[in-house]
Design an enzyme around this catalytic site. Sequence first.
Site, short mmCIF file in Angstrom:
data_model
loop_
_atom_site.label_atom_id
_atom_site.label_comp_id
_atom_site.label_asym_id
_atom_site.label_seq_id
_atom_site.Cartn_x
_atom_site.Cartn_y
_atom_site.Cartn_z
N VAL A 190 86.73 42.78 23.29
CA VAL A 190 85.70 41.89 22.73
C VAL A 190 85.75 41.87 21.20
CG1 VAL A 190 83.85 43.66 22.72
CG2 VAL A 190 83.25 41.23 22.86
N CYS A 232 99.18 54.84 15.03
CA CYS A 232 99.42 53.49 15.53
C CYS A 232 99.00 52.46 14.48
CB CYS A 232 98.65 53.29 16.83
SG CYS A 232 98.93 51.69 17.56
N MET A 245 100.12 42.56 21.07
CA MET A 245 101.21 43.52 20.94
C MET A 245 101.41 44.27 22.25
SD MET A 245 100.23 45.33 17.36
CE MET A 245 98.66 44.65 16.89
N CYS A 302 96.08 54.16 22.02
CA CYS A 302 96.16 52.87 21.36
C CYS A 302 97.17 51.94 22.05
CB CYS A 302 96.59 53.16 19.92
SG CYS A 302 97.19 51.78 19.04
#
Length: 395
Positions: free
Chosen positions: A12, A100, A33, A200
């Site tokens: 969101v 990350c 990604m 991540c």
Amino acid sequence: MKRVIVGLSGGVDSSVAAYLLKQQGYEVIGLFMKNWHDDSVTISNECPWLEDSNDAMMVAEKLGIPFQTVDLSEQYKERIVDYMFNEYERGRTPNPDVLCNREIKFDVFLKIALSLGADYVATGHYCRKETIEVQGKEVHRLLAGKDPNKDQSYFLCQLSQEQLSKTLFPIGELIKPEVRKIAQENELITADKKDSQGLCFIGKVRLPEFLQQKLKPKEGQIVEIDSSSVLKKKELRSFDNKIDELAYNAQRLTYNITEGKVVGKHQGAHYFTKGQRKGLAVGGTPEPLFVIETDVDQNIIYTGQGKDHPGLFRKALFVSNEELHWVREDLALIADQKLEVMARIRYRQPLQKATLYQVDGGMYVEFDQAQSAITEGQFVAFYLGEELIGSGVIG
């Protein structure tokens, strides 16, 4: 019209970030990604990245913005996963989310975005950026997000001035309920989606199984150390100077198997981290056992009873110069300088009063109050007010 490429993650926060940028008149492109291929270590049967990329695509469709997926799994494996294995092998506990951001989102991803003609990249992080002038030079300040429950500035503690200059954080001024409300009002499919808890962009991963791919299980002993023997090690002593005192307080305590009693077995010291309570599977103690130290060379886990065990606490930590990073380079200390700051050693930890002492080889961070489970490999971040000015890997 400036072009912004938004890292749409299928959540969101990034969905609303894209919506707000479009409202502000930017030309917005959504990019998902893909960072992971190996589904054998994810917990649920659903393929989390597939679900997320579909949600991201539907949000882009709803907003009427172009969308594409980029596969960064090779770079992710090289820069994040291999680094993690390496750190765990050394008996340290890395923070993949901070890495990350530094290595993938704000480096590989940013470079792809710039090659696509973007002026900026944007993410759904709860933090803010402010640009000021210092001695005629543009300086970017990384500020905590307005939502105290969601502030994510800690995860961005390794960003550079150059990376910040190209980044927008559209939801930093909002609190989470406002973000959800905007998503609901605009009928975005992610409006009620739960926040992701996984590594991540990988999805939910069972860390032991993940680590077992590379670090083979190896049976070892769990040793319980009594509080009194730790207190003996920590006996007050006098020091010739402040640096000697800092060096002493920043040291890891070391233990020997003869100092405690063997209370159980484990499957590999590198699967455990300081302060950990779950997964020890040792019962029958009046208070729960916590990991106070791990020895990966001898494959021994040292534990102590209760969350107030003195083996968990330390007053100072050290960051070597190689592992020290200033977001505000203009505020970097030089040898023999000190600075009072607020600091945290993990995400969501309330900020703690601390003093930074720069020495030749690195920097000591001394806390006003001793901190529980200072963990090698994790990041310490330091703040002046609501601004994150720098960070470092705890050594």
